[in-house]
Design a protein around this motif. Structure first.
Motif, PDB file in Angstrom:
ATOM      1  N   CYS A 582       0.816  -1.215   0.000  1.00 25.10           N
ATOM      2  CA  CYS A 582       0.000   0.000   0.000  1.00 25.10           C
ATOM      3  C   CYS A 582       0.848   1.263   0.000  1.00 25.10           C
ATOM      4  CB  CYS A 582      -0.943   0.004   1.194  1.00 25.10           C
ATOM      5  SG  CYS A 582      -0.097  -0.114   2.788  1.00 25.10           S
ATOM      6  N   CYS A 586       0.354   4.876  -2.710  1.00 22.00           N
ATOM      7  CA  CYS A 586      -0.282   6.078  -2.164  1.00 22.00           C
ATOM      8  C   CYS A 586       0.321   7.327  -2.815  1.00 22.00           C
ATOM      9  CB  CYS A 586      -0.088   6.148  -0.644  1.00 22.00           C
ATOM     10  SG  CYS A 586      -0.876   7.617   0.073  1.00 22.00           S
ATOM     11  N   ILE A 591       0.466   6.933   4.020  1.00 19.08           N
ATOM     12  CA  ILE A 591       0.612   5.677   4.753  1.00 19.08           C
ATOM     13  C   ILE A 591       1.971   5.653   5.437  1.00 19.08           C
ATOM     14  CG2 ILE A 591       0.716   3.170   4.515  1.00 19.08           C
ATOM     15  CD1 ILE A 591      -1.215   3.447   2.151  1.00 19.08           C
ATOM     16  N   LYS A 599       1.203  -0.985   9.047  1.00 16.89           N
ATOM     17  CA  LYS A 599       0.941   0.233   8.297  1.00 16.89           C
ATOM     18  C   LYS A 599      -0.350   0.889   8.784  1.00 16.89           C
ATOM     19  CE  LYS A 599       4.522  -0.236   5.661  1.00 16.89           C
ATOM     20  NZ  LYS A 599       5.092  -1.338   6.459  1.00 16.89           N
ATOM     21  N   ILE A 601      -2.905   4.759   8.185  1.00 20.66           N
ATOM     22  CA  ILE A 601      -3.193   5.874   7.271  1.00 20.66           C
ATOM     23  C   ILE A 601      -3.314   7.170   8.053  1.00 20.66           C
ATOM     24  CG2 ILE A 601      -4.862   6.801   5.611  1.00 20.66           C
ATOM     25  CD1 ILE A 601      -5.611   3.935   4.917  1.00 20.66           C
ATOM     26  N   CYS A 606      -4.664  11.779   3.805  1.00 21.01           N
ATOM     27  CA  CYS A 606      -5.364  10.890   2.875  1.00 21.01           C
ATOM     28  C   CYS A 606      -6.337  11.673   1.978  1.00 21.01           C
ATOM     29  CB  CYS A 606      -6.132   9.825   3.655  1.00 21.01           C
ATOM     30  SG  CYS A 606      -7.029   8.670   2.596  1.00 21.01           S
ATOM     31  N   CYS A 612      -4.932   2.211  -1.927  1.00 21.38           N
ATOM     32  CA  CYS A 612      -4.385   1.286  -0.933  1.00 21.38           C
ATOM     33  C   CYS A 612      -5.266   0.036  -0.809  1.00 21.38           C
ATOM     34  CB  CYS A 612      -4.248   1.979   0.423  1.00 21.38           C
ATOM     35  SG  CYS A 612      -5.769   2.776   0.985  1.00 21.38           S
ATOM     36  N   CYS A 616      -3.728  -3.721  -1.540  1.00 25.29           N
ATOM     37  CA  CYS A 616      -3.581  -4.657  -0.417  1.00 25.29           C
ATOM     38  C   CYS A 616      -3.790  -6.100  -0.902  1.00 25.29           C
ATOM     39  CB  CYS A 616      -4.596  -4.325   0.676  1.00 25.29           C
ATOM     40  SG  CYS A 616      -4.383  -5.345   2.153  1.00 25.29           S
ATOM     41  N   VAL A 623      -7.375  -3.339   4.354  1.00 32.87           N
ATOM     42  CA  VAL A 623      -7.829  -1.948   4.216  1.00 32.87           C
ATOM     43  C   VAL A 623      -9.352  -1.907   4.193  1.00 32.87           C
ATOM     44  CG1 VAL A 623      -7.707   0.153   2.832  1.00 32.87           C
ATOM     45  CG2 VAL A 623      -5.747  -1.406   2.904  1.00 32.87           C
TER      46      VAL A 623
END
Length: 649
Positions: A582, A586, A591, A599, A601, A606, A612, A616, A623
């Motif tokens: 991820c 981004c 992230i 990980k 966010i 964001c 992401c 994943c 996510v």
């Protein structure tokens, strides 16, 4: 035929066309048909054609390559049909044939005698070797009247159309009185396919009875609905059936001038129709003294500039006259005073294309299809969340459920059906409980939707009906010509309220105001665009009111669609240490790595693009997307990752 000259002229044309077609068949070389409509070209049909030509030359196999129009199966483009009787196989239809696959299929078919079953959609004839396409519901549940020859003939070759019975209806009409043609159309019950459903025969009779030495017939191909492409496809695939219907209409009402109004943004359709007009004139099927009779018809092609409002007939006429395309008050109606002050009939592409089969087979035959008040077929461009989108022609009276789930394969991805939007941007959104509604003018109107010109958007559980209403009002607001205050300003206010609701800034009184304003816009607008523009709001408020209330009262988007009302977060229990899938995707570096080397966010950074979630790995599926945004757990960025900057990066 009573008119011997007419009979001799047409019989000669038909005989010559059949001779040419039979001569090609006698050559014995394989025929490879490639769909070359706009949808196919967008899918790479030109590259497929080039690859087929190159491979045939390389293996030294002579073949006739024929461009054909759209079959309606847009989900399967590029489509290729190999017809080689000497191979022992029936004509075989292949789907999703890109350039690489085309080389494999051609070599396999002609060098090894292997039809490459893995790429076969089906045989076009019943046989014992290859499963026919008729076993596929997308084929056997349709009933084609208007689209019968689409995808089966070369639209650029008038001889193919004539050899298959084309222009026989025009010859028959010219052999009788114009009144008898109008009688036939009236008895057939044909209603205009442009949206309003006005009886075609009645419109022709009104124009016929209008006192004027010069009359005009216009084919309205100004198709502007988002997701609609029926008219474009028919013009690209079988232009002569439309021209034949246009000529019959002109003869019936006493017009000596006709034009095809098609928007300039349909370059292939424009080119195809222009060539068709020239070819028909060369065969004495248009122009002076059609088929040796006293009937003259000059046909021209007018390219519109793409204004949605010009689909309305008075606005269309204004634009042809060189003025700004704006509707005008009626009466007088165009059949009394239209283009250049002359009585004018404006018919949709599908309406005109329905005329030749009716004249050839009779009004009683046409009435065996469809319903009592809506005879014939309906053509929809089905798009959105369905497995097999494309053009579909079904008898009027077919239920929405049958069309969406049986013909078009239903909703992909095991998701639930949520709504269907019918009739273009001015149509209504119907929920699941209306799936058994018959498709016809009256039933759809009773349900709060409309036939429209044939656009149909299917939506699954992930569609936000508030956002859908906002999208369509945004379209109609931008396309408003501005003449009527209610349409120009009313739709603007609707859009402002819808916009703030999708951002979580809606007010409790907005719903009542939108309802009142929508009905005021309908009552106070002059043309069909204004009168129907609020339909998406009215129907979504009626059938999906709880979604509006969730947006306003809870700042929550139940479908997780409205960006301002959602947030993404990573479940630390599912997240795998050392996985950076991820991080790299981004675009704003939101992230970061937690103290536990998982990980998380940064919600302030964001931008909610969702990349992401896509990146994943499915084995982690860590996510999540939630609404309202406050439901996302807040994970603080460790000091070594640097402090989170305020605001957007």
């Amino acid at each position: 035929m009573a008119n011997k000259t007419l009979e001799a002229r047409f019989r000669g044309l038909r005989r010559e066309a059949e001779r040419r077609v039979q001569e090609r068949q006698r050559e014995g070389v394989p025929t490879i048909s490639i769909v070359m409509s706009t949808c196919a070209l967008a899918s790479g049909a030109a590259e497929t054609r080039d690859a087929i030509k190159e491979t045939l030359e390389r293996i030294k196999v002579p073949a006739r390559i024929v461009p054909v129009g759209c079959m309606g199966h847009c989900y399967a483009e590029p489509l290729v049909v190999i017809d080689h009787p000497a191979s022992g196989f029936p004509p075989i239809c292949y789907h999703r044939i890109d350039a690489g696959i085309a080389r494999v299929v051609i070599r396999s078919f002609f060098e090894d005698g292997d039809p490459s079953f893995e790429y076969v959609l089906g045989a076009l004839e019943e046989n014992d070797l290859v499963p026919p396409v008729t076993q596929f519901p997308r084929f056997n549940l349709e009933e084609r009247v208007v689209m019968e020859l689409c995808g089966r003939i070369d639209p650029g070759d008038i001889q193919e159309y004539i050899a298959r019975g084309g222009y026989a209806a025009l010859a028959r009409a010219l052999d009788g009185e114009p009144e008898s043609v109008i009688d036939t159309i009236e008895r057939s019950g044909l209603r205009g396919r442009g949206g309003a459903g006005f009886p075609t025969g009645r419109k022709w009779r009104l124009a016929r009875s209008a006192r004027s030495e010069r009359k005009v017939v216009i084919c309205n191909a100004d198709e502007g609905d988002p997701g609609a492409y029926m008219d474009r496809t028919i013009l690209e695939s079988n232009p002569h059936q439309v021209l034949e219907g246009l000529a019959i209409a002109a003869y019936a009402v006493g017009a000596d001038e006709a034009l095809v109004y098609v928007r300039a943004e349909y370059p292939l359709a424009v080119k195809t129709v222009q060539k068709a007009v020239r070819d028909a004139e060369a065969c004495s099927l248009l122009g002076r003294g059609v088929l040796g009779t006293a009937f003259d018809l000059k046909v021209s092609v007018f390219q519109g500039s793409g204004a949605f409002v010009c689909g309305e007939e008075t606005a269309l006429i204004q634009s042809v006259e060189g003025r700004r395309g704006m509707p005008r008050h009626r009466p007088p109606y165009p059949v009394e005073k239209g283009l250049w002050g002359r009585p004018t009939v404006v018919n949709n592409v599908k309406t005109l294309a329905s005329v030749p089969p009716i004249v050839s087979k009779g009004a009683d035959w046409f009435r065996t299809i469809g319903t009592e008040n809506s005879p014939g077929t309906a053509i929809f461009s089905v798009v959105g969340n369905v497995k097999h989108p494309g053009l579909v022609e079904v008898p009027m009276g077919t239920s929405l459920r049958k069309l969406i789930f049986d013909v078009c394969g239903g909703i992909p991805g095991k998701k639930a059906f949520k709504a269907v939007q019918i009739g273009g941007p001015s149509g209504g959104c119907l929920p699941e409980r209306f799936l058994d509604t018959p498709i016809d003018f009256d039933s759809l109107a009773q349900a709060g939707a409309m036939m429209g010109s044939g656009g149909m958007v299917v939506m699954d559980q992930d569609s936000c009906m508030v956002d859908v209403a906002r999208y369509f009002v945004d379209f109609t607001q931008k396309e408003s010509c501005g003449k009527c205050t209610f349409c120009r300003i009313g739709t603007r206010h609707l859009l402002v309220m819808l916009d703030r609701i999708t951002k979580g800034e809606g007010r409790e009184e907005d719903l009542e105001i939108m309802e009142t304003l929508s009905h005021d816009i309908k009552a106070g607008s002059l043309c069909g665009l204004g009168k129907t523009a609020p339909n998406p709001v009215i129907t979504s408020l009626r059938y999906f009111r709880e979604e509006y209330e969730a947006h306003i009262r809870e700042r929550r988007c139940p479908a997780l669609k409205c960006r301002a009302l959602v947030a993404f977060y990573i479940d630390l229990e599912r997240c795998a240490r050392g996985c950076d899938a991820c991080v790299g995707c981004c675009p704003v570096e939101a992230i970061f790595t937690t103290k536990g080397r998982k990980k998380a966010i940064d919600q302030q950074r964001c931008v909610k693009c969702g990349e992401c979630m896509v990146a994943c790995p499915p084995e982690y599926n860590a996510v999540f997307k939630v609404s309202p945004p406050e439901r996302a757990p807040v994970i603080e960025r460790p000091p070594e990752n640097g402090p989170a900057p305020a605001g957007n990066p």
